[in-house]
Motif scaffolding. Structure first.
Motif, PDB file in Angstrom:
ATOM      1  N   SER A 134       0.825  -1.213   0.000  1.00 32.04           N
ATOM      2  CA  SER A 134       0.000   0.000   0.000  1.00 32.04           C
ATOM      3  C   SER A 134       0.857   1.261   0.000  1.00 32.04           C
ATOM      4  O   SER A 134       2.062   1.219   0.256  1.00 32.04           O
ATOM      5  N   VAL A 135       0.204   2.379  -0.281  1.00 30.93           N
ATOM      6  CA  VAL A 135       0.852   3.683  -0.183  1.00 30.93           C
ATOM      7  C   VAL A 135       0.598   4.206   1.231  1.00 30.93           C
ATOM      8  O   VAL A 135      -0.545   4.438   1.626  1.00 30.93           O
ATOM      9  N   PHE A 136       1.690   4.365   1.981  1.00 27.83           N
ATOM     10  CA  PHE A 136       1.584   4.703   3.405  1.00 27.83           C
ATOM     11  C   PHE A 136       2.177   6.088   3.640  1.00 27.83           C
ATOM     12  O   PHE A 136       3.341   6.346   3.333  1.00 27.83           O
ATOM     13  N   LEU A 137       1.365   6.976   4.183  1.00 35.19           N
ATOM     14  CA  LEU A 137       1.797   8.347   4.471  1.00 35.19           C
ATOM     15  C   LEU A 137       2.291   8.395   5.911  1.00 35.19           C
ATOM     16  O   LEU A 137       1.506   8.410   6.864  1.00 35.19           O
ATOM     17  N   ASP A 165       4.925   1.522  -0.062  1.00 37.71           N
ATOM     18  CA  ASP A 165       5.321   2.722  -0.783  1.00 37.71           C
ATOM     19  C   ASP A 165       5.241   3.835   0.256  1.00 37.71           C
ATOM     20  O   ASP A 165       4.199   4.448   0.468  1.00 37.71           O
ATOM     21  N   ILE A 167       5.781   7.285   2.095  1.00 42.06           N
ATOM     22  CA  ILE A 167       5.948   8.715   1.815  1.00 42.06           C
ATOM     23  C   ILE A 167       6.332   9.422   3.114  1.00 42.06           C
ATOM     24  O   ILE A 167       5.606   9.365   4.106  1.00 42.06           O
ATOM     25  N   PHE A 179      -3.413  13.730   3.220  1.00 40.31           N
ATOM     26  CA  PHE A 179      -4.266  12.535   3.187  1.00 40.31           C
ATOM     27  C   PHE A 179      -5.685  12.907   2.765  1.00 40.31           C
ATOM     28  O   PHE A 179      -6.304  12.219   1.944  1.00 40.31           O
ATOM     29  N   THR A 183      -3.714  11.792  -0.949  1.00 44.87           N
ATOM     30  CA  THR A 183      -2.405  11.142  -0.910  1.00 44.87           C
ATOM     31  C   THR A 183      -2.414   9.988   0.084  1.00 44.87           C
ATOM     32  O   THR A 183      -2.761  10.168   1.251  1.00 44.87           O
ATOM     33  N   GLY A 184      -2.020   8.806  -0.378  1.00 40.47           N
ATOM     34  CA  GLY A 184      -1.892   7.656   0.509  1.00 40.47           C
ATOM     35  C   GLY A 184      -3.177   6.880   0.713  1.00 40.47           C
ATOM     36  O   GLY A 184      -4.284   7.432   0.630  1.00 40.47           O
ATOM     37  N   GLU A 185      -2.987   5.581   1.003  1.00 39.88           N
ATOM     38  CA  GLU A 185      -4.122   4.719   1.365  1.00 39.88           C
ATOM     39  C   GLU A 185      -4.258   4.606   2.870  1.00 39.88           C
ATOM     40  O   GLU A 185      -5.352   4.388   3.401  1.00 39.88           O
ATOM     41  N   TYR A 186      -3.145   4.750   3.543  1.00 37.40           N
ATOM     42  CA  TYR A 186      -3.097   4.723   5.005  1.00 37.40           C
ATOM     43  C   TYR A 186      -2.237   5.896   5.473  1.00 37.40           C
ATOM     44  O   TYR A 186      -1.341   6.352   4.759  1.00 37.40           O
ATOM     45  N   VAL A 187      -2.499   6.360   6.703  1.00 32.87           N
ATOM     46  CA  VAL A 187      -1.731   7.469   7.246  1.00 32.87           C
ATOM     47  C   VAL A 187      -1.574   7.284   8.756  1.00 32.87           C
ATOM     48  O   VAL A 187      -2.430   6.705   9.423  1.00 32.87           O
TER      49      VAL A 187
END
Length: 330
Positions: A134-137, A165, A167, A179, A183-187
């Motif tokens: 996942s894309v993680f902020l 991924d 950030i 977010f 931006t991102g799927e999780y934060v």
């Protein structure tokens, strides 16, 4: 004429009574505190102000938000503040730099990380493996939230830099907005953003990094060793007030605590403050006493070491003084 004389006598009587009711501000010892950020996470500190616990100890405490660990420590070391409220890892960094006048931790305020894992969609069957790919902020590199976040992820079998991924190039103040903008799927978020996002349908809390990481000295009151040596009575009185506030926060309903600290959060709705206080109390993020014990200190250094930010381990007795906390609890 008689009425005017009566009013004058009453005003003089009230003026004479005021010092007996709480003491003149000129009788109080002025203390400057630099806090790393303004946060409901620090509720007991604000309670000590609003409920008069500092004043009862003869202290007139002014809290200035210095926005960031580096700035906070610079303010303390340069004499711009008497006491700092900041992550205890900063005292280790100062020590690593060879400071002649070390910074000593004397009263712990929070004992867990204050961030939460937030996703765009609710997931009642969430497992940490869901994060893989996942894309993680995340939070700022080298900051305590990021180090704790990575520590927890690794404990769950996730390599943050290979399985995600990740950030990390967004400023702390802009993470929530990023977010919300997609931006991102999780934060990884602090409160009250996590609760606000839930209320607005922008995100859903899946887990607590504080619960998963265990107890650590996340936010601590500290002062230069020279200041503590010269002013032990002030440090004791300050710690007494903090311990009283820590106890009060757990004794009172969340609504009462929220009302007490609301003046420090004029832009936050009272129901949000209440919900955040309730959440932090439920996971015991607010420490119940000001003692920073050796086990917590060692776990903190494990986390910093795992993140590659620790040059040398420092003995608990070198940078921690629990005598004031212990006396406050007697």
């Amino acid at each position: 004429m008689r009425k005017a004389q009566f009013i004058l006598i009453m005003l003089i009587s009230v003026a004479l009574l005021l010092p007996a009711c709480g003491g003149s501000s000129s009788d109080l010892t002025k203390i400057e505190v630099a806090e790393v950020t303004r946060s409901i996470f620090y509720a007991p500190q604000y309670v000590a102000v609003t409920e008069g616990f500092f004043e009862d100890e003869g202290l007139d405490v002014t809290i200035t938000t210095t926005w960031g660990g580096d700035v906070t420590m610079t303010t303390l070391i340069s004499g711009g503040a008497d006491i700092a409220l900041v992550g205890s890892e900063t005292s280790i960094y100062v020590y690593q730099q060879g400071a002649d006048d070390v910074v000593v931790n004397f009263a712990q305020l929070t004992q867990t990380d204050g961030t939460f894992l937030v996703a765009r969609e609710p997931n009642p069957d969430f497992t940490w493996d869901d994060l893989k790919g996942s894309v993680f902020l995340g939070q700022r590199v080298g900051g305590m939230p990021q180090m704790v976040g990575e520590y927890v992820l690794k404990s769950k079998g996730i390599d943050p830099h290979n399985d995600l991924d990740l950030i990390q190039n967004i400023d702390f103040a802009n993470i929530a907005n990023a977010f919300a903008s997609g931006t991102g799927e999780y934060v990884q978020l602090f409160e009250p953003q996590a609760t606000i996002f839930e209320r607005e349908g922008l995100g859903h809390v899946l887990a607590s990094f504080g619960t998963e990481s265990g107890n650590i000295p996340y936010t601590v009151f500290m002062a230069k060793d020279s200041y503590i040596q010269k002013n032990p009575e002030i440090i004791q009185k300050f710690t007494n007030a903090i311990y009283r506030a820590q106890t009060w926060v757990y004794e009172q309903p969340a609504e009462v605590v929220a009302a007490s600290i609301a003046p420090f959060f004029a832009d936050t709705e009272i129901d949000i403050i209440t919900a955040v206080v309730d959440r932090y109390r439920a996971q015991e993020s607010y420490d119940r006493n000001p003692i920073l014990d050796e086990q917590e200190w060692n776990l903190l250094q494990d986390i910093i070491e795992e993140a590659g930010e620790l040059q040398l381990r420092v003995e608990h007795s070198v940078l921690v003084n629990t005598s004031f906390a212990e006396k406050a609890m007697q």
